[in-house]
Design a protein around this motif. Sequence first.
Motif, short mmCIF file in Angstrom:
data_model
loop_
_atom_site.label_atom_id
_atom_site.label_comp_id
_atom_site.label_asym_id
_atom_site.label_seq_id
_atom_site.Cartn_x
_atom_site.Cartn_y
_atom_site.Cartn_z
N HIS A 68 16.24 -3.28 16.24
CA HIS A 68 16.01 -2.25 15.21
C HIS A 68 16.17 -2.82 13.79
CE1 HIS A 68 20.38 -2.15 15.17
NE2 HIS A 68 20.33 -1.47 14.05
N GLN A 69 16.40 -4.13 13.69
CA GLN A 69 16.56 -4.79 12.40
C GLN A 69 15.21 -5.28 11.88
OE1 GLN A 69 19.64 -5.25 10.85
NE2 GLN A 69 18.88 -6.42 9.15
N VAL A 70 14.83 -4.86 10.68
CA VAL A 70 13.60 -5.34 10.06
C VAL A 70 13.93 -6.69 9.45
CG1 VAL A 70 11.82 -4.92 8.32
CG2 VAL A 70 12.82 -2.99 9.57
N GLY A 71 13.41 -7.74 10.06
CA GLY A 71 13.66 -9.08 9.56
C GLY A 71 12.77 -9.42 8.38
N GLY A 72 11.64 -8.75 8.29
CA GLY A 72 10.74 -8.98 7.17
C GLY A 72 9.59 -8.00 7.16
N LEU A 73 9.25 -7.54 5.99
CA LEU A 73 8.07 -6.70 5.75
C LEU A 73 7.43 -7.27 4.49
CD1 LEU A 73 6.24 -4.18 6.07
CD2 LEU A 73 7.91 -2.94 4.70
N PHE A 74 6.27 -7.87 4.66
CA PHE A 74 5.60 -8.51 3.53
C PHE A 74 4.12 -8.20 3.58
CE2 PHE A 74 9.47 -10.91 3.98
CZ PHE A 74 9.88 -11.09 2.67
N LEU A 75 3.59 -7.89 2.44
CA LEU A 75 2.19 -7.54 2.29
C LEU A 75 1.62 -8.35 1.12
CD1 LEU A 75 0.06 -5.46 3.37
CD2 LEU A 75 0.79 -3.98 1.51
N ASP A 76 0.49 -8.98 1.33
CA ASP A 76 -0.17 -9.72 0.26
C ASP A 76 -0.26 -8.78 -0.95
OD1 ASP A 76 -2.25 -10.67 -1.52
OD2 ASP A 76 -2.98 -11.93 0.12
N PRO A 77 0.23 -9.20 -2.12
CA PRO A 77 0.24 -8.31 -3.30
C PRO A 77 -1.13 -7.75 -3.67
CG PRO A 77 1.61 -10.22 -3.71
CD PRO A 77 0.89 -10.47 -2.40
N ALA A 78 -2.21 -8.39 -3.27
CA ALA A 78 -3.54 -7.85 -3.56
C ALA A 78 -3.75 -6.50 -2.88
CB ALA A 78 -4.62 -8.84 -3.10
N TYR A 79 -2.92 -6.18 -1.89
CA TYR A 79 -3.06 -4.93 -1.14
C TYR A 79 -1.93 -3.95 -1.39
CZ TYR A 79 -6.44 -7.90 1.18
OH TYR A 79 -7.48 -8.75 1.43
N HIS A 80 -1.08 -4.22 -2.36
CA HIS A 80 0.00 -3.29 -2.70
C HIS A 80 -0.57 -1.98 -3.23
CE1 HIS A 80 3.55 -6.35 -3.23
NE2 HIS A 80 3.01 -6.39 -2.04
N GLY A 81 0.20 -0.91 -3.06
CA GLY A 81 -0.16 0.38 -3.63
C GLY A 81 -1.22 1.15 -2.86
N ARG A 82 -1.49 0.75 -1.62
CA ARG A 82 -2.51 1.42 -0.81
C ARG A 82 -1.94 2.11 0.41
NH1 ARG A 82 -7.37 -3.09 -0.75
NH2 ARG A 82 -7.26 -3.60 -2.95
N GLY A 83 -0.62 2.16 0.52
CA GLY A 83 0.01 2.79 1.67
C GLY A 83 0.09 1.89 2.90
#
Length: 142
Positions: A68-83
């Motif tokens: 249940h531990q989120v070790g990482g959540l990463f999104l290419d910044p080009a796709y930020h702000g889109r949900g």
Amino acid sequence: MIRAFTATDTDAVMQAWHKASALAHPFLSNDLIAKADALIRNTFLPMAETAVLEQDGQVMGFIALLGHQVGGLFLDPAYHGRGLGKALMDHAAQSHPVLELEVFRDNTIGRRFYATYGFEELEEKIDGFSGLPVLHLRYAQD
């Protein structure tokens, strides 16, 4: 589309991690980034339950869970702000009604995202890997 990570996704996942980390973690040294890259690539990705978000065959981001531990959540910044980060977190929450994670205290982007999602701060401590302050957060579905 969110799907399970495969070893062939490693380079694309690491590229998303590097881009997002550069934006969210400008306080990390190049040496620490290099050490983290090796640890993520060689240890955490193979042992974590990782899901990738892709569109037209291109990996845009990922979420890696250790139980249940989120070790990482990463999104290419080009796709930020889109949900899309929310979609990845929703995906994890479907199988884990309680999620916990640590975020660097100075990562204002991540802290804002997690607060908006509904995570609550449990404690502040020093990260053993980096020596920097991190916040331990928890999300529990109602």
